[in-house]
Write a protein that holds these residues in place. Structure first.
Motif, PDB file in Angstrom:
ATOM      1  N   TRP A 209      25.286  52.255 -28.104  1.00  0.00           N
ATOM      2  CA  TRP A 209      25.061  53.309 -27.127  1.00  0.00           C
ATOM      3  C   TRP A 209      25.945  54.518 -27.408  1.00  0.00           C
ATOM      4  N   ARG A 210      27.190  54.277 -27.766  1.00  0.00           N
ATOM      5  CA  ARG A 210      28.081  55.378 -28.107  1.00  0.00           C
ATOM      6  C   ARG A 210      27.517  56.192 -29.268  1.00  0.00           C
ATOM      7  N   GLU A 211      27.049  55.495 -30.293  1.00  0.00           N
ATOM      8  CA  GLU A 211      26.523  56.178 -31.475  1.00  0.00           C
ATOM      9  C   GLU A 211      25.265  56.973 -31.147  1.00  0.00           C
ATOM     10  N   GLN A 212      24.409  56.409 -30.303  1.00  0.00           N
ATOM     11  CA  GLN A 212      23.150  57.065 -29.985  1.00  0.00           C
ATOM     12  C   GLN A 212      23.324  58.247 -29.044  1.00  0.00           C
ATOM     13  N   SER A 213      24.232  58.091 -28.069  1.00  0.00           N
ATOM     14  CA  SER A 213      24.315  59.072 -26.988  1.00  0.00           C
ATOM     15  C   SER A 213      25.508  60.006 -27.072  1.00  0.00           C
ATOM     16  N   GLY A 214      26.539  59.581 -27.788  1.00  0.00           N
ATOM     17  CA  GLY A 214      27.775  60.341 -27.784  1.00  0.00           C
ATOM     18  C   GLY A 214      28.591  60.147 -26.516  1.00  0.00           C
ATOM     19  N   ARG A 215      28.143  59.236 -25.651  1.00  0.00           N
ATOM     20  CA  ARG A 215      28.840  58.940 -24.400  1.00  0.00           C
ATOM     21  C   ARG A 215      29.466  57.550 -24.465  1.00  0.00           C
ATOM     22  N   ASP A 216      30.549  57.393 -23.736  1.00  0.00           N
ATOM     23  CA  ASP A 216      31.165  56.076 -23.656  1.00  0.00           C
ATOM     24  C   ASP A 216      30.887  55.470 -22.289  1.00  0.00           C
ATOM     25  N   VAL A 217      30.907  54.163 -22.229  1.00  0.00           N
ATOM     26  CA  VAL A 217      30.837  53.407 -20.985  1.00  0.00           C
ATOM     27  C   VAL A 217      31.994  52.427 -21.008  1.00  0.00           C
ATOM     28  N   MET A 218      32.714  52.346 -19.913  1.00  0.00           N
ATOM     29  CA  MET A 218      33.835  51.417 -19.830  1.00  0.00           C
ATOM     30  C   MET A 218      33.342  50.105 -19.233  1.00  0.00           C
ATOM     31  N   VAL A 219      33.610  49.006 -19.932  1.00  0.00           N
ATOM     32  CA  VAL A 219      33.239  47.677 -19.455  1.00  0.00           C
ATOM     33  C   VAL A 219      34.518  46.893 -19.198  1.00  0.00           C
ATOM     34  N   ALA A 220      34.668  46.402 -17.973  1.00  0.00           N
ATOM     35  CA  ALA A 220      35.828  45.589 -17.605  1.00  0.00           C
ATOM     36  C   ALA A 220      35.450  44.120 -17.704  1.00  0.00           C
ATOM     37  N   PHE A 221      35.890  43.486 -18.769  1.00  0.00           N
ATOM     38  CA  PHE A 221      35.616  42.066 -18.979  1.00  0.00           C
ATOM     39  C   PHE A 221      36.623  41.241 -18.186  1.00  0.00           C
ATOM     40  N   ASN A 222      36.136  40.293 -17.413  1.00  0.00           N
ATOM     41  CA  ASN A 222      37.030  39.433 -16.644  1.00  0.00           C
ATOM     42  C   ASN A 222      37.674  38.414 -17.577  1.00  0.00           C
ATOM     43  N   ILE A 223      38.964  38.588 -17.822  1.00  0.00           N
ATOM     44  CA  ILE A 223      39.676  37.681 -18.721  1.00  0.00           C
ATOM     45  C   ILE A 223      40.699  36.845 -17.952  1.00  0.00           C
ATOM     46  N   SER A 224      40.543  36.747 -16.643  1.00  0.00           N
ATOM     47  CA  SER A 224      41.486  35.965 -15.827  1.00  0.00           C
ATOM     48  C   SER A 224      41.625  34.556 -16.379  1.00  0.00           C
ATOM     49  N   ASP A 225      42.867  34.151 -16.634  1.00  0.00           N
ATOM     50  CA  ASP A 225      43.107  32.855 -17.286  1.00  0.00           C
ATOM     51  C   ASP A 225      44.615  32.655 -17.314  1.00  0.00           C
ATOM     52  N   GLU A 226      45.065  31.642 -18.064  1.00  0.00           N
ATOM     53  CA  GLU A 226      46.508  31.527 -18.260  1.00  0.00           C
ATOM     54  C   GLU A 226      46.942  32.605 -19.252  1.00  0.00           C
ATOM     55  N   VAL A 227      48.234  32.859 -19.325  1.00  0.00           N
ATOM     56  CA  VAL A 227      48.737  34.075 -19.956  1.00  0.00           C
ATOM     57  C   VAL A 227      48.330  34.204 -21.422  1.00  0.00           C
ATOM     58  N   ASP A 228      48.535  33.168 -22.219  1.00  0.00           N
ATOM     59  CA  ASP A 228      48.221  33.273 -23.639  1.00  0.00           C
ATOM     60  C   ASP A 228      46.732  33.513 -23.865  1.00  0.00           C
ATOM     61  N   ALA A 229      45.907  32.862 -23.063  1.00  0.00           N
ATOM     62  CA  ALA A 229      44.462  33.068 -23.184  1.00  0.00           C
ATOM     63  C   ALA A 229      44.097  34.509 -22.846  1.00  0.00           C
ATOM     64  N   MET A 230      44.695  35.058 -21.806  1.00  0.00           N
ATOM     65  CA  MET A 230      44.400  36.448 -21.444  1.00  0.00           C
ATOM     66  C   MET A 230      44.799  37.403 -22.561  1.00  0.00           C
ATOM     67  N   ARG A 231      45.952  37.176 -23.125  1.00  0.00           N
ATOM     68  CA  ARG A 231      46.376  38.035 -24.241  1.00  0.00           C
ATOM     69  C   ARG A 231      45.366  37.977 -25.386  1.00  0.00           C
ATOM     70  N   GLY A 232      44.934  36.757 -25.715  1.00  0.00           N
ATOM     71  CA  GLY A 232      43.975  36.604 -26.803  1.00  0.00           C
ATOM     72  C   GLY A 232      42.645  37.265 -26.496  1.00  0.00           C
ATOM     73  N   HIS A 233      42.178  37.121 -25.257  1.00  0.00           N
ATOM     74  CA  HIS A 233      40.919  37.755 -24.877  1.00  0.00           C
ATOM     75  C   HIS A 233      41.035  39.279 -24.940  1.00  0.00           C
ATOM     76  N   ALA A 234      42.182  39.807 -24.498  1.00  0.00           N
ATOM     77  CA  ALA A 234      42.376  41.258 -24.548  1.00  0.00           C
ATOM     78  C   ALA A 234      42.394  41.757 -25.985  1.00  0.00           C
ATOM     79  N   GLU A 235      43.020  41.006 -26.875  1.00  0.00           N
ATOM     80  CA  GLU A 235      43.017  41.379 -28.292  1.00  0.00           C
ATOM     81  C   GLU A 235      41.590  41.409 -28.838  1.00  0.00           C
ATOM     82  N   HIS A 236      40.771  40.461 -28.393  1.00  0.00           N
ATOM     83  CA  HIS A 236      39.382  40.419 -28.854  1.00  0.00           C
ATOM     84  C   HIS A 236      38.595  41.620 -28.330  1.00  0.00           C
ATOM     85  N   VAL A 237      38.819  41.982 -27.068  1.00  0.00           N
ATOM     86  CA  VAL A 237      38.160  43.168 -26.515  1.00  0.00           C
ATOM     87  C   VAL A 237      38.548  44.406 -27.326  1.00  0.00           C
ATOM     88  N   GLU A 238      39.834  44.548 -27.612  1.00  0.00           N
ATOM     89  CA  GLU A 238      40.304  45.706 -28.376  1.00  0.00           C
ATOM     90  C   GLU A 238      39.701  45.715 -29.782  1.00  0.00           C
TER      91      GLU A 238
END
Length: 415
Positions: A209-238
């Motif tokens: 969508w970014r490539e087609q439109s030149g617009r961004d959309v922010m998606v908030a992925f729910n990564i609620s979990d124990e701390v190490d899992a959240m860190r890993g999920h955030a790294e994957h999102v990034e």
């Protein structure tokens, strides 16, 4: 000093109970102990700044076996109490700060009601803690949106979609024109939709969508979990090119949110689900002023405040106050966070929202208000923008020339 403001209820002498609260949460206990010198008390004791009796009641709010054993009867007085705690008692330690200003106070036998209402910090002390990564300015810059609210939605159905189905829905919503999309708070790391697979599938569509439109959309992925899992999920999102993660603040906890903030540059979308358990009774728990201060010290970027006329129990002024608090700086730098309105929101609730808080630096999320619009999600988004245009033009929402808004008024207005 750190000043905490309480509503306290007791049948005992209010000044004496307030002094006991201060001692319990600083240098002492219910009796003076060896080693508790005058010098130590002078430096580390909390101090009662003010005690104001507000009202008397015939019945206690909560039972107390301690008072029953002592055969204490009423009247029960509700009292405003201000206590100052030395910063040196806490250092820069968010969990210890919360334990100091709240901690065992809720369990004290002398009180039959206690609510931590406000928390006042020196700006210099606040700046010792984490700041938002993006906050309001950064969120707007990421999306390239200025001068109006951010319009978004919640993925529905919230449970049951596969990663591919979720990605299809996100693609549809991107094309509908939303600025922001979030997981529901109960969407997590499910067997039918593992969070990493869902992140990858969704971000593939967002990148296209970014490539087609030149617009961004922010998606908030729910990564609620124990701390190490959240860190890993955030790294994957990034790694997948995402820019936001969501966490259930109350169930992850202050320290976990701090740890997540320290490990990721992504915006943290703070969902306060469960806050009613802490706040809904007027004489018990933690009020929004103190609550938002604590979680802002953890470094969140967005904070849910519920919505005007929504499906939850909040009064209009409670919602407005929560939003206004988020929009006020706590420190010397711009540490404001974006208030997030949700729960039963649609185009018809936007005017009151803006009138009550007097600021367009908000995130306005409409789940059914977008997804259930009779003419489809694109018309749902259009109805929100139509409502904004009508407000800016000082016109009533039912003024002619805005068909998507007219349909929304007809469909949602009587619900």
């Amino acid at each position: 000093m750190i000043r905490a403001s309480y509503l306290m209820e007791t049948p005992l002498d209010p000044q004496a109970v307030a002094e006991m609260m201060a001692g319990e949460q600083s240098s002492g206990t219910f009796v003076r102990v060896a080693g508790e010198t005058d010098a130590l008390r002078a430096r580390y004791s909390a101090r009662v700044a003010e005690v104001t009796i507000l009202e008397e009641r015939e019945c206690p709010t909560l039972p107390s076996a301690y008072l029953d054993r002592k055969a204490v009867s009423g009247p029960w007085r509700r009292v405003a109490v201000e206590i100052d705690y030395p910063e040196d008692n806490v250092g820069v330690n968010l969990a210890n700060l919360a334990a100091t200003v709240a901690g065992n106070l809720f369990d004290l036998g002398e009180v039959t009601g206690l609510r931590l209402n406000r928390l006042a910090l020196r700006p210099e002390y606040r700046d010792c803690y984490a700041l938002p990564s993006q906050g309001i300015a950064g969120t707007r810059a990421t999306l390239g949106v200025s001068g109006r609210p951010l319009f978004g939605t919640i993925l529905k159905p919230n449970i049951g979609l596969s990663p591919a189905q979720t990605a299809d829905l996100v693609d549809q919503l991107c094309r509908a024109g939303v600025d922001f999309i979030k997981d529901d708070e109960i969407a997590g790391n499910h067997p039918h939709s593992p969070v990493r697979e869902r992140i990858s599938a969704v971000m593939d569509r967002v990148r296209r969508w970014r490539e087609q439109s030149g617009r961004d959309v922010m998606v908030a992925f729910n990564i609620s979990d124990e701390v190490d899992a959240m860190r890993g999920h955030a790294e994957h999102v990034e790694a997948e090119g995402g820019n936001c993660v969501m966490a259930s603040l109350n169930w992850c906890g202050l320290a976990a949110i701090q740890s997540l903030r320290a490990s990721t540059p992504l915006a943290i979308h703070g969902h306060r689900n469960g806050f009613g358990a802490f706040s809904r009774h007027e004489a018990l728990g933690i009020g929004m002023h103190a609550y938002q201060a604590l979680y802002r010290l953890a470094g969140i970027d967005h904070l849910h405040v519920h919505g005007m006329g929504g499906k939850f129990a909040d009064q209009t002024e409670e919602v407005a106050e929560a939003a206004r608090l988020a929009l006020q700086p706590l420190g010397q730098t711009d540490d404001r966070v974006m208030p997030v309105f949700s729960s039963g929101q649609w185009a018809g609730t936007l005017p009151q929202t803006l009138e009550e808080i007097g600021n367009a630096d908000i995130m306005f999320l409409a789940g059914g208000g977008i997804l259930a619009h009779p003419d489809g999600p694109a018309a749902g988004v259009r109805s929100l923008r139509d409502a904004w245009d009508a407000i800016q033009a000082n016109e009533p929402l039912d003024a002619p020339g805005r068909p998507a808004l007219a349909t929304a008024l007809d469909f949602f207005g009587g619900r």
